[in-house]
Design a protein around this motif. Structure first.
Motif: not given
Length: 532
Positions: A292-306
Protein backbone atom coordinates in the motif's frame (compact mmCIF):
# COMPACT_ATOMS: atom_id res chain seq x y z
CA UNK A 1 7.10 -73.94 35.95
CA UNK A 2 4.86 -71.68 33.84
CA UNK A 3 3.33 -73.21 30.75
CA UNK A 4 1.82 -71.48 27.76
CA UNK A 5 -1.86 -71.61 26.93
CA UNK A 6 -1.33 -74.13 24.12
CA UNK A 7 0.68 -76.47 26.37
CA UNK A 8 -1.79 -76.15 29.23
CA UNK A 9 -4.71 -77.01 26.96
CA UNK A 10 -2.71 -79.85 25.42
CA UNK A 11 -1.83 -81.23 28.88
CA UNK A 12 -5.45 -80.90 30.02
CA UNK A 13 -6.79 -82.75 27.01
CA UNK A 14 -4.01 -85.33 27.32
CA UNK A 15 -4.91 -85.89 30.98
CA UNK A 16 -8.60 -86.31 30.07
CA UNK A 17 -7.73 -88.73 27.27
CA UNK A 18 -5.43 -90.73 29.58
CA UNK A 19 -8.12 -90.80 32.26
CA UNK A 20 -10.67 -92.02 29.72
CA UNK A 21 -8.20 -94.63 28.53
CA UNK A 22 -7.62 -95.69 32.15
CA UNK A 23 -11.38 -95.98 32.76
CA UNK A 24 -11.74 -97.91 29.52
CA UNK A 25 -8.85 -100.22 30.44
CA UNK A 26 -10.26 -100.88 33.92
CA UNK A 27 -13.69 -101.51 32.42
CA UNK A 28 -12.22 -103.83 29.83
CA UNK A 29 -10.21 -105.69 32.48
CA UNK A 30 -13.19 -106.08 34.80
CA UNK A 31 -15.49 -107.08 31.94
CA UNK A 32 -12.96 -109.63 30.84
CA UNK A 33 -12.75 -110.96 34.40
CA UNK A 34 -16.54 -111.17 34.61
CA UNK A 35 -16.58 -112.93 31.25
CA UNK A 36 -14.02 -115.44 32.54
CA UNK A 37 -16.11 -116.07 35.66
CA UNK A 38 -19.27 -116.44 33.61
CA UNK A 39 -17.40 -118.83 31.32
CA UNK A 40 -16.38 -120.85 34.38
CA UNK A 41 -19.96 -120.80 35.64
CA UNK A 42 -21.48 -121.76 32.31
CA UNK A 43 -18.83 -124.10 30.90
CA UNK A 44 -17.33 -125.35 34.14
CA UNK A 45 -19.62 -125.43 37.13
CA UNK A 46 -22.85 -125.76 35.21
CA UNK A 47 -21.32 -128.54 33.16
CA UNK A 48 -20.11 -130.33 36.28
CA UNK A 49 -23.47 -129.86 37.97
CA UNK A 50 -25.22 -131.28 34.89
CA UNK A 51 -22.83 -134.25 34.72
CA UNK A 52 -23.27 -134.82 38.48
CA UNK A 53 -27.04 -134.82 38.11
CA UNK A 54 -26.77 -137.11 35.12
CA UNK A 55 -24.51 -139.45 37.15
CA UNK A 56 -27.02 -139.44 39.99
CA UNK A 57 -29.88 -140.16 37.60
CA UNK A 58 -27.88 -142.95 35.89
CA UNK A 59 -27.03 -144.50 39.28
CA UNK A 60 -30.66 -144.42 40.34
CA UNK A 61 -31.72 -145.87 36.98
CA UNK A 62 -29.12 -148.65 37.18
CA UNK A 63 -29.98 -149.73 40.71
CA UNK A 64 -33.70 -149.31 40.02
CA UNK A 65 -33.55 -151.49 36.93
CA UNK A 66 -31.55 -154.06 38.87
CA UNK A 67 -34.06 -154.13 41.75
CA UNK A 68 -36.91 -154.38 39.25
CA UNK A 69 -35.35 -157.52 37.78
CA UNK A 70 -36.20 -159.40 40.99
CA UNK A 71 -39.90 -159.02 40.30
CA UNK A 72 -39.78 -160.79 36.91
CA UNK A 73 -40.11 -164.57 36.58
CA UNK A 74 -40.59 -165.08 32.89
CA UNK A 75 -37.51 -165.78 30.86
CA UNK A 76 -38.38 -163.30 28.15
CA UNK A 77 -39.08 -160.57 30.68
CA UNK A 78 -35.88 -161.35 32.49
CA UNK A 79 -33.97 -161.25 29.26
CA UNK A 80 -35.47 -157.86 28.33
CA UNK A 81 -34.85 -156.57 31.81
CA UNK A 82 -31.28 -157.77 31.61
CA UNK A 83 -30.81 -155.61 28.50
CA UNK A 84 -32.28 -152.62 30.36
CA UNK A 85 -29.90 -153.18 33.28
CA UNK A 86 -26.95 -153.46 30.92
CA UNK A 87 -27.94 -150.20 29.20
CA UNK A 88 -28.45 -148.43 32.54
CA UNK A 89 -25.03 -149.65 33.70
CA UNK A 90 -23.42 -148.40 30.44
CA UNK A 91 -25.13 -144.99 30.83
CA UNK A 92 -23.86 -144.77 34.40
CA UNK A 93 -20.31 -145.65 33.42
CA UNK A 94 -20.41 -143.11 30.57
CA UNK A 95 -21.70 -140.45 33.00
CA UNK A 96 -19.03 -141.34 35.54
CA UNK A 97 -16.26 -141.15 32.93
CA UNK A 98 -17.60 -137.81 31.63
CA UNK A 99 -17.68 -136.33 35.14
CA UNK A 100 -14.18 -137.67 35.85
CA UNK A 101 -12.93 -136.12 32.63
CA UNK A 102 -14.58 -132.77 33.54
CA UNK A 103 -12.91 -132.85 36.99
CA UNK A 104 -9.54 -133.94 35.65
CA UNK A 105 -8.24 -130.35 35.09
CA UNK A 106 -10.18 -128.87 38.00
CA UNK A 107 -8.30 -127.07 40.75
CA UNK A 108 -10.76 -128.51 43.32
CA UNK A 109 -8.91 -131.50 44.80
CA UNK A 110 -11.91 -132.42 46.96
CA UNK A 111 -14.08 -133.04 43.92
CA UNK A 112 -11.41 -135.24 42.29
CA UNK A 113 -11.12 -137.26 45.51
CA UNK A 114 -14.88 -137.55 45.70
CA UNK A 115 -15.11 -138.94 42.14
CA UNK A 116 -12.46 -141.50 43.11
CA UNK A 117 -14.52 -142.49 46.16
CA UNK A 118 -17.60 -142.79 43.95
CA UNK A 119 -15.69 -145.22 41.72
CA UNK A 120 -14.52 -147.15 44.72
CA UNK A 121 -18.06 -147.35 46.14
CA UNK A 122 -19.42 -148.36 42.75
CA UNK A 123 -16.81 -151.08 42.34
CA UNK A 124 -17.55 -152.33 45.85
CA UNK A 125 -21.23 -152.86 45.15
CA UNK A 126 -20.93 -153.72 41.44
CA UNK A 127 -19.87 -157.35 42.01
CA UNK A 128 -22.68 -158.20 44.46
CA UNK A 129 -25.16 -156.55 42.15
CA UNK A 130 -23.94 -158.66 39.25
CA UNK A 131 -24.45 -161.79 41.38
CA UNK A 132 -27.97 -160.67 42.19
CA UNK A 133 -28.63 -160.10 38.48
CA UNK A 134 -27.30 -163.54 37.49
CA UNK A 135 -29.19 -165.15 40.30
CA UNK A 136 -32.42 -163.52 39.16
CA UNK A 137 -31.78 -164.54 35.58
CA UNK A 138 -31.16 -168.12 36.69
CA UNK A 139 -34.63 -168.18 38.29
CA UNK A 140 -33.44 -168.50 41.91
CA UNK A 141 -36.42 -166.50 43.04
CA UNK A 142 -37.07 -163.11 44.50
CA UNK A 143 -36.39 -164.10 48.06
CA UNK A 144 -32.88 -165.25 47.28
CA UNK A 145 -32.21 -162.06 45.37
CA UNK A 146 -33.51 -159.95 48.22
CA UNK A 147 -31.30 -161.84 50.65
CA UNK A 148 -28.33 -161.20 48.40
CA UNK A 149 -29.21 -157.46 48.17
CA UNK A 150 -29.20 -157.07 51.91
CA UNK A 151 -25.40 -156.85 52.33
CA UNK A 152 -25.15 -154.33 49.43
CA UNK A 153 -27.78 -151.98 50.78
CA UNK A 154 -25.32 -150.05 52.96
CA UNK A 155 -22.79 -149.84 50.13
CA UNK A 156 -25.48 -148.54 47.79
CA UNK A 157 -26.47 -145.88 50.29
CA UNK A 158 -22.84 -144.75 50.69
CA UNK A 159 -22.50 -144.80 46.95
CA UNK A 160 -25.61 -142.65 46.55
CA UNK A 161 -24.43 -140.29 49.30
CA UNK A 162 -21.10 -139.78 47.51
CA UNK A 163 -22.95 -139.02 44.29
CA UNK A 164 -25.33 -136.65 46.11
CA UNK A 165 -22.32 -135.02 47.74
CA UNK A 166 -20.66 -134.34 44.42
CA UNK A 167 -23.95 -132.95 43.09
CA UNK A 168 -24.21 -130.69 46.11
CA UNK A 169 -20.53 -129.67 45.75
CA UNK A 170 -21.03 -128.81 42.08
CA UNK A 171 -24.13 -126.76 42.90
CA UNK A 172 -22.32 -125.06 45.79
CA UNK A 173 -19.30 -124.26 43.59
CA UNK A 174 -21.64 -122.89 40.97
CA UNK A 175 -23.38 -120.66 43.52
CA UNK A 176 -20.03 -119.52 44.99
CA UNK A 177 -18.73 -118.58 41.55
CA UNK A 178 -21.99 -116.75 40.84
CA UNK A 179 -21.74 -114.77 44.09
CA UNK A 180 -18.10 -113.96 43.35
CA UNK A 181 -19.10 -112.69 39.92
CA UNK A 182 -21.85 -110.55 41.49
CA UNK A 183 -19.38 -109.11 44.01
CA UNK A 184 -16.91 -108.37 41.27
CA UNK A 185 -19.65 -106.71 39.27
CA UNK A 186 -20.58 -104.53 42.27
CA UNK A 187 -16.91 -103.68 42.87
CA UNK A 188 -16.55 -102.77 39.20
CA UNK A 189 -19.62 -100.54 39.40
CA UNK A 190 -18.22 -98.77 42.47
CA UNK A 191 -14.85 -98.40 40.77
CA UNK A 192 -16.50 -96.94 37.68
CA UNK A 193 -18.47 -94.51 39.83
CA UNK A 194 -15.31 -93.43 41.66
CA UNK A 195 -13.33 -93.06 38.44
CA UNK A 196 -16.19 -91.19 36.79
CA UNK A 197 -16.52 -88.85 39.79
CA UNK A 198 -12.75 -88.33 39.86
CA UNK A 199 -12.67 -87.67 36.12
CA UNK A 200 -15.58 -85.23 36.45
CA UNK A 201 -13.88 -83.39 39.33
CA UNK A 202 -10.57 -83.33 37.48
CA UNK A 203 -12.25 -82.07 34.29
CA UNK A 204 -14.12 -79.42 36.27
CA UNK A 205 -10.90 -78.32 38.03
CA UNK A 206 -9.01 -78.17 34.75
CA UNK A 207 -11.88 -76.27 33.09
CA UNK A 208 -12.00 -73.76 35.96
CA UNK A 209 -8.21 -73.39 35.92
CA UNK A 210 -8.04 -72.95 32.16
CA UNK A 211 -10.99 -70.55 32.21
CA UNK A 212 -9.38 -68.40 34.88
CA UNK A 213 -5.98 -68.49 33.19
CA UNK A 214 -7.61 -67.32 29.93
CA UNK A 215 -10.34 -64.93 31.12
CA UNK A 216 -8.19 -62.96 33.58
CA UNK A 217 -5.55 -61.88 31.00
CA UNK A 218 -8.27 -61.34 28.38
CA UNK A 219 -10.24 -59.11 30.79
CA UNK A 220 -7.07 -57.16 31.58
CA UNK A 221 -6.30 -56.75 27.86
CA UNK A 222 -9.89 -55.62 27.17
CA UNK A 223 -9.65 -53.07 30.00
CA UNK A 224 -6.40 -51.63 28.62
CA UNK A 225 -7.78 -51.58 25.05
CA UNK A 226 -10.95 -49.78 26.18
CA UNK A 227 -8.89 -47.19 28.08
CA UNK A 228 -6.70 -46.60 25.03
CA UNK A 229 -9.83 -46.40 22.82
CA UNK A 230 -11.14 -43.69 25.18
CA UNK A 231 -7.96 -41.68 24.55
CA UNK A 232 -6.12 -42.57 27.77
CA UNK A 233 -2.60 -43.30 26.50
CA UNK A 234 -1.18 -43.19 30.04
CA UNK A 235 -2.83 -46.39 31.30
CA UNK A 236 -0.39 -48.91 32.76
CA UNK A 237 0.14 -52.11 30.77
CA UNK A 238 1.14 -55.16 32.85
CA UNK A 239 3.86 -56.96 30.89
CA UNK A 240 4.57 -59.60 33.58
CA UNK A 241 2.53 -62.23 31.72
CA UNK A 242 4.36 -64.98 29.87
CA UNK A 243 3.97 -66.91 26.66
CA UNK A 244 1.01 -65.96 24.43
CA UNK A 245 -0.49 -63.37 26.80
CA UNK A 246 2.97 -61.95 27.43
CA UNK A 247 3.39 -61.35 23.70
CA UNK A 248 -0.15 -59.87 23.56
CA UNK A 249 0.51 -57.36 26.36
CA UNK A 250 3.95 -56.54 24.93
CA UNK A 251 2.28 -55.75 21.58
CA UNK A 252 -0.31 -53.57 23.38
CA UNK A 253 2.48 -51.73 25.23
CA UNK A 254 4.36 -51.18 21.96
CA UNK A 255 1.18 -49.90 20.29
CA UNK A 256 0.56 -47.57 23.26
CA UNK A 257 4.12 -46.19 23.09
CA UNK A 258 3.87 -45.61 19.34
CA UNK A 259 0.52 -43.84 19.80
CA UNK A 260 2.17 -41.62 22.42
CA UNK A 261 4.98 -40.78 20.03
CA UNK A 262 2.49 -40.13 17.22
CA UNK A 263 0.37 -37.79 19.37
CA UNK A 264 3.48 -35.96 20.59
CA UNK A 265 4.65 -35.62 16.99
CA UNK A 266 1.24 -34.26 15.99
CA UNK A 267 1.38 -31.86 18.94
CA UNK A 268 4.81 -30.61 17.86
CA UNK A 269 3.65 -30.38 14.22
CA UNK A 270 0.56 -28.43 15.25
CA UNK A 271 2.70 -26.05 17.29
CA UNK A 272 5.11 -25.63 14.37
CA UNK A 273 2.22 -25.03 11.96
CA UNK A 274 0.68 -22.52 14.35
CA UNK A 275 4.03 -20.71 14.77
CA UNK A 276 4.72 -20.77 11.03
CA UNK A 277 1.24 -19.53 10.18
CA UNK A 278 1.64 -16.74 12.71
CA UNK A 279 4.95 -15.74 11.10
CA UNK A 280 3.51 -15.95 7.61
CA UNK A 281 0.50 -13.92 8.75
CA UNK A 282 2.74 -11.20 10.16
CA UNK A 283 4.83 -11.23 6.97
CA UNK A 284 1.74 -11.05 4.78
CA UNK A 285 0.35 -8.15 6.80
CA UNK A 286 3.69 -6.36 6.57
CA UNK A 287 3.81 -7.08 2.83
CA UNK A 288 0.30 -5.68 2.44
CA UNK A 289 1.28 -2.53 4.34
CA UNK A 290 4.46 -2.11 2.29
CA UNK A 291 2.52 -2.68 -0.92
CA UNK A 292 0.00 0.00 0.00
CA UNK A 293 2.86 2.37 0.83
CA UNK A 294 4.51 1.57 -2.48
CA UNK A 295 1.23 2.23 -4.31
CA UNK A 296 0.95 5.62 -2.64
CA UNK A 297 4.53 6.50 -3.59
CA UNK A 298 3.89 5.38 -7.16
CA UNK A 299 0.87 7.66 -7.29
CA UNK A 300 3.08 10.55 -6.18
CA UNK A 301 5.66 9.59 -8.80
CA UNK A 302 2.95 9.55 -11.45
CA UNK A 303 1.89 13.04 -10.47
CA UNK A 304 5.51 14.22 -10.65
CA UNK A 305 5.87 12.66 -14.11
CA UNK A 306 2.76 14.51 -15.24
CA UNK A 307 4.25 17.77 -13.98
CA UNK A 308 7.53 16.95 -15.75
CA UNK A 309 5.64 16.27 -18.98
CA UNK A 310 3.85 19.61 -18.75
CA UNK A 311 7.16 21.32 -18.08
CA UNK A 312 8.79 19.66 -21.07
CA UNK A 313 5.80 20.72 -23.20
CA UNK A 314 6.28 24.29 -22.12
CA UNK A 315 10.03 23.95 -22.74
CA UNK A 316 9.36 22.75 -26.26
CA UNK A 317 7.10 25.68 -26.91
CA UNK A 318 9.71 28.02 -25.49
CA UNK A 319 12.34 26.52 -27.75
CA UNK A 320 10.08 27.13 -30.74
CA UNK A 321 9.59 30.72 -29.68
CA UNK A 322 13.35 31.02 -29.20
CA UNK A 323 13.79 29.97 -32.79
CA UNK A 324 11.53 32.79 -33.89
CA UNK A 325 13.35 35.19 -31.61
CA UNK A 326 16.71 34.06 -33.02
CA UNK A 327 15.66 35.43 -36.41
CA UNK A 328 15.53 38.86 -34.84
CA UNK A 329 18.49 38.32 -32.50
CA UNK A 330 20.43 41.07 -34.06
CA UNK A 331 18.20 43.70 -32.61
CA UNK A 332 17.14 41.82 -29.48
CA UNK A 333 20.36 40.47 -28.06
CA UNK A 334 19.38 41.26 -24.52
CA UNK A 335 16.03 39.55 -24.95
CA UNK A 336 17.77 36.48 -26.36
CA UNK A 337 20.23 36.49 -23.48
CA UNK A 338 17.31 36.53 -21.00
CA UNK A 339 15.59 33.74 -22.90
CA UNK A 340 18.77 31.65 -22.79
CA UNK A 341 19.08 32.30 -19.08
CA UNK A 342 15.47 31.16 -18.58
CA UNK A 343 16.20 28.05 -20.60
CA UNK A 344 19.19 27.26 -18.38
CA UNK A 345 17.13 27.61 -15.25
CA UNK A 346 14.42 25.38 -16.62
CA UNK A 347 16.99 22.78 -17.63
CA UNK A 348 18.36 22.83 -14.10
CA UNK A 349 14.80 22.24 -12.88
CA UNK A 350 14.50 19.35 -15.29
CA UNK A 351 17.81 17.96 -13.99
CA UNK A 352 16.51 18.29 -10.45
CA UNK A 353 13.33 16.45 -11.46
CA UNK A 354 15.41 13.75 -13.13
CA UNK A 355 17.34 13.28 -9.89
CA UNK A 356 14.03 13.02 -8.05
CA UNK A 357 12.88 10.37 -10.49
CA UNK A 358 16.09 8.42 -9.91
CA UNK A 359 15.48 8.56 -6.16
CA UNK A 360 11.89 7.31 -6.63
CA UNK A 361 13.16 4.54 -8.90
CA UNK A 362 15.63 3.56 -6.15
CA UNK A 363 12.75 3.39 -3.67
CA UNK A 364 10.74 1.25 -6.12
CA UNK A 365 13.72 -1.05 -6.66
CA UNK A 366 14.17 -1.44 -2.88
CA UNK A 367 10.46 -2.21 -2.46
CA UNK A 368 10.64 -4.80 -5.25
CA UNK A 369 13.69 -6.40 -3.60
CA UNK A 370 11.96 -6.51 -0.19
CA UNK A 371 8.82 -7.93 -1.85
CA UNK A 372 10.93 -10.63 -3.54
CA UNK A 373 12.61 -11.50 -0.20
CA UNK A 374 9.23 -11.67 1.58
CA UNK A 375 7.82 -13.85 -1.21
CA UNK A 376 10.85 -16.15 -0.91
CA UNK A 377 10.33 -16.41 2.88
CA UNK A 378 6.62 -17.09 2.30
CA UNK A 379 7.53 -19.90 -0.15
CA UNK A 380 9.86 -21.45 2.44
CA UNK A 381 7.20 -21.27 5.17
CA UNK A 382 4.62 -22.72 2.75
CA UNK A 383 6.95 -25.62 2.00
CA UNK A 384 7.33 -26.27 5.75
CA UNK A 385 3.55 -26.21 6.18
CA UNK A 386 3.17 -29.02 3.63
CA UNK A 387 -0.22 -29.61 2.05
CA UNK A 388 -1.83 -26.92 4.26
CA UNK A 389 0.51 -24.23 2.84
CA UNK A 390 0.25 -25.20 -0.79
CA UNK A 391 -2.29 -22.42 -1.52
CA UNK A 392 -0.32 -19.52 -0.17
CA UNK A 393 2.85 -21.08 -1.65
CA UNK A 394 1.35 -20.40 -5.08
CA UNK A 395 0.47 -16.86 -3.97
CA UNK A 396 4.03 -16.30 -2.69
CA UNK A 397 5.44 -17.47 -6.04
CA UNK A 398 3.16 -15.02 -7.90
CA UNK A 399 4.19 -12.17 -5.57
CA UNK A 400 7.85 -12.97 -6.20
CA UNK A 401 7.24 -12.93 -9.98
CA UNK A 402 5.52 -9.54 -9.73
CA UNK A 403 8.39 -8.22 -7.57
CA UNK A 404 10.87 -9.31 -10.23
CA UNK A 405 8.80 -7.56 -12.91
CA UNK A 406 8.70 -4.42 -10.77
CA UNK A 407 12.49 -4.58 -10.36
CA UNK A 408 12.86 -4.88 -14.15
CA UNK A 409 10.60 -1.86 -14.69
CA UNK A 410 12.63 0.10 -12.13
CA UNK A 411 15.83 -0.71 -14.00
CA UNK A 412 14.25 0.55 -17.21
CA UNK A 413 13.19 3.77 -15.49
CA UNK A 414 16.72 4.17 -14.08
CA UNK A 415 18.20 3.72 -17.55
CA UNK A 416 15.77 6.27 -18.99
CA UNK A 417 16.55 8.66 -16.14
CA UNK A 418 20.26 8.33 -16.83
CA UNK A 419 19.55 9.15 -20.49
CA UNK A 420 17.55 12.21 -19.42
CA UNK A 421 20.35 13.34 -17.11
CA UNK A 422 22.89 12.80 -19.86
CA UNK A 423 20.74 14.74 -22.34
CA UNK A 424 20.19 17.48 -19.79
CA UNK A 425 23.93 17.67 -19.25
CA UNK A 426 24.44 18.03 -22.94
CA UNK A 427 21.66 20.61 -23.14
CA UNK A 428 23.19 22.45 -20.22
CA UNK A 429 26.52 22.56 -22.04
CA UNK A 430 24.70 23.81 -25.12
CA UNK A 431 23.04 26.54 -23.13
CA UNK A 432 26.41 27.45 -21.64
CA UNK A 433 27.88 27.67 -25.08
CA UNK A 434 24.87 29.72 -26.15
CA UNK A 435 25.51 32.09 -23.24
CA UNK A 436 29.14 32.45 -24.22
CA UNK A 437 28.24 33.09 -27.79
CA UNK A 438 25.24 35.31 -27.13
CA UNK A 439 27.44 38.31 -27.82
CA UNK A 440 28.10 36.86 -31.18
CA UNK A 441 24.40 36.15 -31.86
CA UNK A 442 24.18 38.78 -34.43
CA UNK A 443 27.13 37.46 -36.39
CA UNK A 444 25.94 33.86 -35.88
CA UNK A 445 22.21 34.33 -36.01
CA UNK A 446 21.85 31.50 -38.41
CA UNK A 447 23.95 29.22 -36.24
CA UNK A 448 21.92 30.26 -33.18
CA UNK A 449 18.73 29.47 -35.02
CA UNK A 450 20.05 25.97 -35.77
CA UNK A 451 21.10 25.50 -32.15
CA UNK A 452 17.68 26.56 -30.91
CA UNK A 453 16.06 24.18 -33.37
CA UNK A 454 18.27 21.36 -32.01
CA UNK A 455 17.27 22.31 -28.52
CA UNK A 456 13.60 22.11 -29.53
CA UNK A 457 14.16 18.65 -31.02
CA UNK A 458 16.00 17.51 -27.87
CA UNK A 459 13.16 18.81 -25.74
CA UNK A 460 10.72 16.89 -27.91
CA UNK A 461 12.79 13.73 -27.38
CA UNK A 462 12.98 14.30 -23.65
CA UNK A 463 9.21 14.73 -23.59
CA UNK A 464 8.83 11.38 -25.34
CA UNK A 465 11.22 9.80 -22.85
CA UNK A 466 9.27 11.21 -19.94
CA UNK A 467 6.04 9.91 -21.43
CA UNK A 468 7.58 6.42 -21.67
CA UNK A 469 8.71 6.74 -18.07
CA UNK A 470 5.14 7.62 -17.09
CA UNK A 471 3.83 4.57 -18.87
CA UNK A 472 6.41 2.36 -17.10
CA UNK A 473 5.47 3.83 -13.75
CA UNK A 474 1.79 3.24 -14.56
CA UNK A 475 2.62 -0.44 -15.24
CA UNK A 476 4.55 -0.60 -11.97
CA UNK A 477 1.50 0.88 -10.25
CA UNK A 478 -0.72 -1.87 -11.73
CA UNK A 479 1.78 -4.52 -10.58
CA UNK A 480 1.80 -2.98 -7.14
CA UNK A 481 -1.98 -3.08 -7.01
CA UNK A 482 -1.84 -6.78 -7.95
CA UNK A 483 0.75 -7.28 -5.22
CA UNK A 484 -1.67 -5.74 -2.75
CA UNK A 485 -4.45 -8.15 -3.84
CA UNK A 486 -2.08 -11.13 -3.57
CA UNK A 487 -0.95 -9.94 -0.14
CA UNK A 488 -4.57 -9.89 1.00
CA UNK A 489 -5.09 -13.42 -0.38
CA UNK A 490 -1.91 -14.55 1.41
CA UNK A 491 -3.25 -13.09 4.65
CA UNK A 492 -6.55 -14.95 4.16
CA UNK A 493 -4.71 -18.25 3.45
CA UNK A 494 -2.59 -17.71 6.55
CA UNK A 495 -5.70 -17.17 8.64
CA UNK A 496 -7.19 -20.41 7.24
CA UNK A 497 -3.94 -22.24 8.12
CA UNK A 498 -4.15 -20.89 11.67
CA UNK A 499 -7.75 -22.16 11.85
CA UNK A 500 -6.63 -25.65 10.74
CA UNK A 501 -3.90 -25.60 13.38
CA UNK A 502 -6.48 -24.79 16.05
CA UNK A 503 -8.72 -27.63 14.83
CA UNK A 504 -5.76 -30.02 15.04
CA UNK A 505 -5.05 -28.82 18.58
CA UNK A 506 -8.67 -29.39 19.56
CA UNK A 507 -8.51 -32.94 18.15
CA UNK A 508 -5.36 -33.65 20.18
CA UNK A 509 -7.10 -32.58 23.40
CA UNK A 510 -8.95 -35.94 23.42
CA UNK A 511 -5.72 -37.87 24.14
CA UNK A 512 -4.19 -38.27 27.60
CA UNK A 513 -0.47 -38.95 27.45
CA UNK A 514 1.93 -40.26 30.09
CA UNK A 515 4.38 -37.75 31.56
CA UNK A 516 7.99 -38.96 31.62
CA UNK A 517 9.32 -39.44 35.15
CA UNK A 518 12.91 -39.02 36.30
CA UNK A 519 13.64 -42.72 35.91
CA UNK A 520 12.44 -42.78 32.30
CA UNK A 521 9.07 -44.42 33.05
CA UNK A 522 5.72 -42.87 32.21
CA UNK A 523 2.97 -41.92 34.63
CA UNK A 524 -0.60 -40.83 33.90
CA UNK A 525 -0.69 -37.16 32.79
CA UNK A 526 -3.34 -34.57 32.12
CA UNK A 527 -4.96 -33.96 28.78
CA UNK A 528 -2.76 -32.78 25.93
CA UNK A 529 -2.87 -28.95 26.17
CA UNK A 530 -4.45 -27.05 23.31
CA UNK A 531 -2.17 -25.02 21.09
CA UNK A 532 -2.38 -21.28 21.51
Amino acid sequence: MSLGLKRRMALAFTALVLLMLAITAVGWWQTRGLGTQLERVVEGHNRRAELAHRLEAAQLDWTGQLHATIAYTEAEDLKAQEAQVRKARSRYLAAEDALAAALKDSSDEALRQRIERIRAKRQAVETPLDLVLRNALNGSGAETSLIMLGPTERGEQEWQQEIAGIVAAAVQANEAEYHAARERQAWTERLFLLLSAGASLLAAAMAVGLTRSVTQPVDAAMHVAERIADGDLGVEVDTDYRHEFGRLFAAIATMQQRLRETVRGLQSSAAAIDSASAGIGAGSRDLSARTESTAAQLQQTTAAIRELTDALLEWTRGAQQAGIVAETARTEVQSGHAAITQIGERMQGIAAMSGRIEEIVGVIDGIAFQTSVLALNASVEAARAGAQGRGFGVVATEVRSLAQRAAGAARQIRDISHDVVRNLAEANRSVSDAGLTVTRVVEAAGEAARLVDGIAQSAQQQRGTVLETGKAIAGLDDATQQNAVLAEELAASTEALEQHARHLSEALRGFRLAAAAADGTYQAADLVPALA
